[in-house]
Write a protein that holds these residues in place. Structure first.
Motif, PDB file in Angstrom:
ATOM      1  N   LYS A 121       0.854  -1.185   0.000  1.00  0.00           N
ATOM      2  CA  LYS A 121       0.000   0.000   0.000  1.00  0.00           C
ATOM      3  C   LYS A 121       0.889   1.234   0.000  1.00  0.00           C
ATOM      4  N   TYR A 125      -2.547   6.973   4.333  1.00  0.00           N
ATOM      5  CA  TYR A 125      -3.387   5.976   4.991  1.00  0.00           C
ATOM      6  C   TYR A 125      -2.983   5.899   6.457  1.00  0.00           C
ATOM      7  N   GLU A 126      -3.721   5.125   7.241  1.00  0.00           N
ATOM      8  CA  GLU A 126      -3.351   4.814   8.621  1.00  0.00           C
ATOM      9  C   GLU A 126      -2.947   3.353   8.698  1.00  0.00           C
ATOM     10  N   ALA A 127      -1.774   3.090   9.261  1.00  0.00           N
ATOM     11  CA  ALA A 127      -1.299   1.729   9.431  1.00  0.00           C
ATOM     12  C   ALA A 127      -1.988   1.074  10.627  1.00  0.00           C
ATOM     13  N   ARG A 164       2.342   6.115  12.420  1.00  0.00           N
ATOM     14  CA  ARG A 164       1.203   5.374  11.872  1.00  0.00           C
ATOM     15  C   ARG A 164       0.729   5.940  10.538  1.00  0.00           C
ATOM     16  N   GLY A 165       0.838   7.268  10.376  1.00  0.00           N
ATOM     17  CA  GLY A 165       0.481   7.818   9.079  1.00  0.00           C
ATOM     18  C   GLY A 165      -0.575   8.895   9.130  1.00  0.00           C
ATOM     19  N   GLN A 172       4.188   7.693   2.368  1.00  0.00           N
ATOM     20  CA  GLN A 172       4.029   6.436   3.102  1.00  0.00           C
ATOM     21  C   GLN A 172       4.019   5.263   2.135  1.00  0.00           C
ATOM     22  N   MET A 174       3.799   0.685   2.594  1.00  0.00           N
ATOM     23  CA  MET A 174       3.632  -0.396   3.560  1.00  0.00           C
ATOM     24  C   MET A 174       3.639  -1.739   2.861  1.00  0.00           C
ATOM     25  N   GLY A 176       2.383  -5.709   3.847  1.00  0.00           N
ATOM     26  CA  GLY A 176       1.694  -6.572   4.793  1.00  0.00           C
ATOM     27  C   GLY A 176       1.666  -8.001   4.285  1.00  0.00           C
ATOM     28  N   GLU A 185       3.356  -6.687   9.301  1.00  0.00           N
ATOM     29  CA  GLU A 185       3.251  -5.438   8.561  1.00  0.00           C
ATOM     30  C   GLU A 185       4.470  -4.568   8.844  1.00  0.00           C
ATOM     31  N   SER A 187       5.373  -0.660   7.927  1.00  0.00           N
ATOM     32  CA  SER A 187       4.951   0.589   7.316  1.00  0.00           C
ATOM     33  C   SER A 187       6.038   1.640   7.511  1.00  0.00           C
ATOM     34  N   GLU A 247       8.313   1.646  16.601  1.00  0.00           N
ATOM     35  CA  GLU A 247       8.493   2.659  15.579  1.00  0.00           C
ATOM     36  C   GLU A 247       9.752   3.454  15.905  1.00  0.00           C
TER      37      GLU A 247
END
Length: 387
Positions: A121, A125-127, A164-165, A172, A174, A176, A185, A187, A247
């Motif tokens: 991805k 977006y949000e991871a 996280r995004g 970004q 990612m 998965g 995952e 990201s 992170e």
């Protein structure tokens, strides 16, 4: 021409359910794939009561009682194509129109992958969520949160979300992978992260300009772009899911002050979920190791039928340093929230009225923070309709 079909893997099912929850009207649905438009309308009516911090000047600090109304309309454009071999491609854009007159974008990403295996991805977006909030109809704090902005000197509620995004992310991407009961995952968030830090210091910088940013009373210099990596591993057995993540920024000295490398921030998180018999419960822990500061948080939420409850605790430990204006010591914050949903109002499917309330306060006995407000409470009525 190959026909489209459903994807049976857990990763693909999550993809399909996400598509179905947002896509309301199928504009095109043929062998080429499916394109749909949907969205939701959300309007809030709020009351907030904020009490001043007695450590501030003047004594007892300011008080703020306010009524407010806000909301937005979200329009979701979603395209999905699947092939007989299980490969798929997806494009998603969510446009926001706010009652303030502002417009924005929530999601804007391109995803592709393979059945029972992998996904890539890229975009906005949000991871993976490592600190779920449950039914967070109204949940504010008197300090900062890690999915918004760090304002120097205020209490910081770290939630394992700095990488996280969305937010101010410049880019970004990612990867998965679903492997039986495991989901893995990785990201990334790439770009200038200076805007994550506020432009106004709360520790006495009367000559500060709008472009100056501060950490522990010292001005930040941003000479490099950051590269934040956020790996997650999740294991599901029966009704329980356990996830662990970290992170970290891999670029040294991307953000610096005279005290050292501000961009050297590493976070760790654990979260457990139970979802069965109408109950969805989460227990989360997050820990941040930052320059001259160590923060940790605990979150516990439960949703049962139409009722949601949450408790959150956070602690900021400020370490002594000759190059910081903060006192050494510890401050702790607590937040409680509750919510209730009246579903299918007037027998209209997907139209709900939510009631939400919260209370947040900080205990700053060592006077290490400079929060303007010590306590913050609020209540909300939310109208929401999915279309």
């Amino acid at each position: 021409m190959k026909n489209s079909k459903l994807l049976p893997s857990a990763l693909a099912l999550a993809l399909m359910s996400s598509f179905a929850s947002h896509a309301g009207i199928a504009i095109v649905d043929n062998e080429q794939g499916r394109f749909a438009i949907g969205g939701d309308v959300e309007f809030d009516f709020d009351y907030r009561d904020k009490k001043g911090n007695p450590n501030q000047t003047p004594e007892a600090g300011p008080n703020d009682n306010s009524y407010g109304q806000g909301g937005r309309v979200l329009i979701d454009f979603d395209g999905l194509r699947t092939l007989d071999n299980g490969n798929y491609l997806r494009v998603n854009v969510e446009l926001l129109a706010e009652t303030t007159g502002n417009a924005g974008i929530d999601n804007a990403f391109f995803a592709f992958g393979g059945q029972d295996s992998w996904m890539v991805k890229a975009g906005r977006y949000e991871a993976f969520d490592m600190f779920p909030k449950g039914m967070d109809v109204f949940l504010e704090t008197t300090g900062n949160t890690s999915d918004e902005q760090y304002n120097d000197g205020e209490g910081y509620f770290y939630q394992m979300k700095e990488g996280r995004g969305r937010g101010d992310a410049a880019g970004q991407i990612m990867y998965g992978h679903q492997l039986n009961n495991f989901y893995i995952e990785v990201s990334t968030l790439i770009g200038d992260r200076a805007s994550f830090f506020g432009t106004e210091s709360t520790h006495g910088t009367p000559t500060a300009t709008a472009s100056q940013r501060y950490y522990h009373g010292q001005e930040i210099s941003a000479d490099k772009d950051s590269f934040i990596v956020r790996p997650v591993i999740s294991y599901k057995v029966g009704d329980f899911t356990l996830s662990a993540a970290m992170e970290a920024n891999l670029v040294s000295d991307a953000l610096v002050t005279v005290a050292g490398d501000v961009s050297n921030r590493t976070g760790y998180g654990l979260t457990a979920n139970y979802d069965a018999n109408g109950v969805n419960a989460n227990l989360s822990y997050a820990y941040l190791d930052a320059l001259n500061e160590k923060d940790q948080s605990i979150g516990a939420t439960v949703t049962w039928n139409n009722i949601g409850l949450g408790y959150f605790w956070t602690e900021n430990k400020i370490e002594a340093s000759s190059s910081t204006t903060l006192n050494a010591g510890t401050a702790a914050g607590q937040t409680l929230n509750a919510a209730y949903e009246f579903a299918d109002v007037m027998t209209v499917e997907d139209f709900s009225v939510f009631l939400g309330a919260y209370h947040s306060n900080w205990d700053d006995k060592d006077k290490v923070l400079n929060n303007t407000f010590e306590k913050d409470s609020g209540a909300r009525v939310r109208l929401k309709y999915f279309f």
